[in-house]
Design a protein around this motif. Structure first.
Motif, PDB file in Angstrom:
ATOM      1  N   ALA A   1       7.022  -9.107 -10.992  1.00  0.00           N
ATOM      2  CA  ALA A   1       7.479  -8.392  -9.797  1.00  0.00           C
ATOM      3  C   ALA A   1       8.642  -7.461 -10.140  1.00  0.00           C
ATOM      4  N   LEU A   2       9.552  -7.899 -11.009  1.00  0.00           N
ATOM      5  CA  LEU A   2      10.675  -7.054 -11.409  1.00  0.00           C
ATOM      6  C   LEU A   2      10.208  -5.849 -12.219  1.00  0.00           C
ATOM      7  N   ILE A   3       9.242  -6.041 -13.095  1.00  0.00           N
ATOM      8  CA  ILE A   3       8.670  -4.936 -13.874  1.00  0.00           C
ATOM      9  C   ILE A   3       8.060  -3.910 -12.923  1.00  0.00           C
ATOM     10  N   LEU A   4       7.212  -4.393 -12.016  1.00  0.00           N
ATOM     11  CA  LEU A   4       6.548  -3.493 -11.072  1.00  0.00           C
ATOM     12  C   LEU A   4       7.550  -2.817 -10.145  1.00  0.00           C
ATOM     13  N   GLN A   5       8.549  -3.562  -9.659  1.00  0.00           N
ATOM     14  CA  GLN A   5       9.534  -2.962  -8.761  1.00  0.00           C
ATOM     15  C   GLN A   5      10.318  -1.867  -9.474  1.00  0.00           C
ATOM     16  N   GLY A   6      10.648  -2.075 -10.748  1.00  0.00           N
ATOM     17  CA  GLY A   6      11.335  -1.036 -11.522  1.00  0.00           C
ATOM     18  C   GLY A   6      10.503   0.232 -11.595  1.00  0.00           C
ATOM     19  N   TYR A   7       9.213   0.072 -11.811  1.00  0.00           N
ATOM     20  CA  TYR A   7       8.310   1.218 -11.864  1.00  0.00           C
ATOM     21  C   TYR A   7       8.224   1.912 -10.504  1.00  0.00           C
ATOM     22  N   LEU A   8       8.068   1.128  -9.436  1.00  0.00           N
ATOM     23  CA  LEU A   8       7.976   1.706  -8.094  1.00  0.00           C
ATOM     24  C   LEU A   8       9.261   2.446  -7.718  1.00  0.00           C
ATOM     25  N   ASP A   9      10.408   1.858  -8.053  1.00  0.00           N
ATOM     26  CA  ASP A   9      11.688   2.512  -7.764  1.00  0.00           C
ATOM     27  C   ASP A   9      11.808   3.823  -8.529  1.00  0.00           C
ATOM     28  N   HIS A  10      11.347   3.825  -9.759  1.00  0.00           N
ATOM     29  CA  HIS A  10      11.373   5.046 -10.574  1.00  0.00           C
ATOM     30  C   HIS A  10      10.505   6.136  -9.928  1.00  0.00           C
ATOM     31  N   LEU A  11       9.307   5.743  -9.480  1.00  0.00           N
ATOM     32  CA  LEU A  11       8.429   6.717  -8.810  1.00  0.00           C
ATOM     33  C   LEU A  11       9.095   7.273  -7.553  1.00  0.00           C
ATOM     34  N   ALA A  12       9.710   6.391  -6.779  1.00  0.00           N
ATOM     35  CA  ALA A  12      10.349   6.818  -5.538  1.00  0.00           C
ATOM     36  C   ALA A  12      11.509   7.773  -5.818  1.00  0.00           C
TER      37      ALA A  12
ATOM     38  N   GLU B   1       0.810  -1.225   0.000  1.00  0.00           N
ATOM     39  CA  GLU B   1       0.000   0.000   0.000  1.00  0.00           C
ATOM     40  C   GLU B   1       0.839   1.269   0.000  1.00  0.00           C
ATOM     41  N   LEU B   2       2.091   1.188   0.430  1.00  0.00           N
ATOM     42  CA  LEU B   2       2.967   2.359   0.451  1.00  0.00           C
ATOM     43  C   LEU B   2       3.719   2.549  -0.863  1.00  0.00           C
ATOM     44  N   LEU B   3       3.500   1.639  -1.807  1.00  0.00           N
ATOM     45  CA  LEU B   3       4.146   1.687  -3.125  1.00  0.00           C
ATOM     46  C   LEU B   3       5.664   1.610  -3.023  1.00  0.00           C
ATOM     47  N   ILE B   4       6.128   0.749  -2.116  1.00  0.00           N
ATOM     48  CA  ILE B   4       7.564   0.576  -1.923  1.00  0.00           C
ATOM     49  C   ILE B   4       8.046  -0.736  -2.525  1.00  0.00           C
ATOM     50  N   THR B   5       7.297  -1.824  -2.288  1.00  0.00           N
ATOM     51  CA  THR B   5       7.748  -3.134  -2.755  1.00  0.00           C
ATOM     52  C   THR B   5       6.705  -3.818  -3.630  1.00  0.00           C
TER      53      THR B   5
END
Length: 182
Positions: free
Chosen positions: A128-139, A20-24
């Motif tokens: 999961a890697l696709i989504l994590q890349g996106y989340l890291d970019h947002l962060a 929910e925190l868009l971290i992982t």
């Protein structure tokens, strides 16, 4: 708010969901189908997962070629993305998925998953890697978690513009190639 990551393949869709925190990003499942053109059950399962996790946005891996061009698989992915937009009403962000399968394979080797079992996990881990890349970019754009929802909304709009530009380039290239063949 949660975001869903999808790795769309010819007979499978790997699924991951953010916290929910868009971290992982957490790998959730692989949706399988017998034929590439049979998507009704796949979409229904995605809709169930959207409801279950309270997903508000979808990140769909876009299979670009290594030279940054887009081929038939990318077009099928965009068609699937358009279908998801129509069925769910959610925004779809296309995210470059080059080398995610290679990275997923490396993760499985490092964690000791036997070669004959890797295909049971590869699409889910790639999602999961696709989504994590996106989340890291947002962060990175926001200086950390917390403001990512606003930045994510900006990405959706920019993604829509990029999608339209990509389609126009593909159409122009096809017209040019057809002109050469005629």
């Amino acid at each position: 708010m949660r975001i869903m990551g999808l790795d769309f393949g010819s007979k499978t869709v790997g699924v991951a969901v953010s916290d929910e925190l868009l971290i992982t990003a957490q790998a959730k499942e692989i949706i399988r189908r017998e034929r590439e053109d049979k998507l009704r059950r796949t979409c229904a399962r995605i809709e169930e997962l959207i409801e279950e996790y309270g997903v508000e946005r979808i990140v769909l891996g876009l299979p670009k070629n290594m030279n940054d061009t887009q081929g038939d698989r990318a077009e099928k992915t965009r068609e699937f993305g358009d279908m998801l937009i129509r069925r769910t009403g959610l925004d779809v962000v296309y995210w470059d998925e080059r080398l995610t399968t290679v990275a997923a394979d490396k993760v499985m080797m490092e964690t000791g998953i036997r070669r004959e079992h890797r295909r049971d996990y590869v699409d889910m881990i790639a999602a999961a890697l696709i989504l994590q890349g996106y989340l890291d970019h947002l962060a990175m754009q926001t200086g950390g978690a917390g403001k990512t929802a606003d930045v994510a909304a900006d990405h959706v709009e920019n993604g829509r513009k990029q999608t339209e530009n990509d389609r126009k380039q593909t159409e122009n290239r096809e017209q040019a190639e057809n002109g050469k063949l005629a």
